[in-house]
Design an enzyme around this catalytic site. Structure first.
Site, PDB file in Angstrom:
ATOM      1  N   THR A  76       0.840  -1.187   0.000  1.00 11.70           N
ATOM      2  CA  THR A  76       0.000   0.000   0.000  1.00 11.70           C
ATOM      3  C   THR A  76       0.884   1.249   0.000  1.00 11.70           C
ATOM      4  OG1 THR A  76      -1.910   1.045   1.053  1.00 11.70           O
ATOM      5  CG2 THR A  76      -0.278   0.037   2.520  1.00 11.70           C
ATOM      6  N   LYS A  80       3.919   1.384  -3.781  1.00  8.88           N
ATOM      7  CA  LYS A  80       3.437   0.595  -4.918  1.00  8.88           C
ATOM      8  C   LYS A  80       4.300   0.743  -6.169  1.00  8.88           C
ATOM      9  CE  LYS A  80      -1.313   0.420  -3.293  1.00  8.88           C
ATOM     10  NZ  LYS A  80      -2.732   0.675  -3.604  1.00  8.88           N
ATOM     11  N   GLY A 144       0.582   5.008  -7.205  1.00  8.52           N
ATOM     12  CA  GLY A 144       0.377   3.584  -7.425  1.00  8.52           C
ATOM     13  C   GLY A 144      -1.068   3.203  -7.634  1.00  8.52           C
TER      14      GLY A 144
END
Length: 271
Positions: A76, A80, A144
């Protein structure tokens, strides 16, 4: 089954391990969703959070990869994009969006990276009755999660996708990658201008803290436009609270994670 805490049975020497990496990790919801899945399926495994600063990411990931009973990692904010370089191979989505949110140990000991953020987001959006096909979408935040969500929206048939990020280089790079796959449907914005959007998406971390500013102004949104957030904690971000007060349908961040559960099960061969 030997079990794990989600099943009320102690972890044992046969338990398989999965880690979720982030900075911070207090907001992560994956353990609360995945550990009950392990229990329901009778899988002797546990997913645990790992708080790792960006400057320590390589040492932590390389260390985890050497743990023989660790089968995978969930990733997370803000790791990412960086984590993909620690994989031996990347799935097709990672190559398009430039980021990964899962890594899997292969039978030969190598590591495969993939990204299900986008497909999970679209699954949650469609499940809530907001099919993006033929719609105009504005997305703020091209990190991300935002990169993956952007690609998935285009793959799902979004007619136009307007992107904004405070980092012009990151914004331009994503817009170029997406335009190579979906020519003529992507536009990079000089600011968070959401006029004319049918769906507006916050893919930034803004909203995780109570004093965060709004990621974009709501006054320019047309009536009935959907406002979606990828932030999972708090469940009700300031953005969603103010959007709902103005009469907009809203989509909470947890829908993105819930929409990924079947993809995770297939990716990690959880039968």
């Amino acid at each position: 089954m030997t079990g794990h805490p989600a099943a009320g049975i102690p972890v044992s020497g046969t338990t398989r391990l999965y880690a979720v990496l982030g900075d911070p990790v207090a907001q992560v919801r994956a353990p609360a969703l995945m550990n009950p899945v392990f229990a329901d399926l009778g899988i002797d495994a546990v997913l645990f959070p790992v708080h790792v600063r960006p400057q320590h990411l390589e040492r932590v990931v390389r260390g985890l990869q050497r743990i023989e009973n660790l089968d995978g990692m969930f990733v997370t904010v803000p790791h990412k994009a960086a984590v993909r370089r620690f994989a031996d191979r990347c799935g097709p989505t990672v190559d398009v969006v430039g980021s990964a949110n899962v890594l899997r140990r292969e039978p030969d000991g190598s590591w495969l990276a993939e990204n299900f953020d986008g497909s999970g987001f679209v699954s949650g959006l469609v499940g809530a009755g907001h099919d993006p096909r033929g719609r105009r979408v504005a997305l703020v935040g091209t990190g991300g999660a935002g990169s993956a969500v952007a690609a998935a929206l285009l793959a799902a048939g979004a007619d136009r996708l307007a992107l904004y990020d405070a980092d012009p280089a990151k914004l331009g790079a994503l817009a170029a990658r997406l335009d190579a796959h979906w020519p003529g449907r992507v536009r990079a914005l000089p600011g968070p201008d959401l006029r004319g959007a049918d769906i507006a998406v916050n893919a930034t971390p803004l909203g995780m803290r109570p004093d965060d500013p709004l990621p974009f102004p709501l006054d320019a949104l047309p009536p009935g436009a959907v406002v979606a957030d990828v932030v999972m904690k708090p469940h009700e971000t300031r953005l969603l609270r103010e959007a709902a007060a103005l009469g907009h349908p809203v989509l909470h961040g947890i829908h993105m994670l819930e929409g990924q559960l079947n993809s995770y099960r297939a990716f990690f061969d959880m039968n």
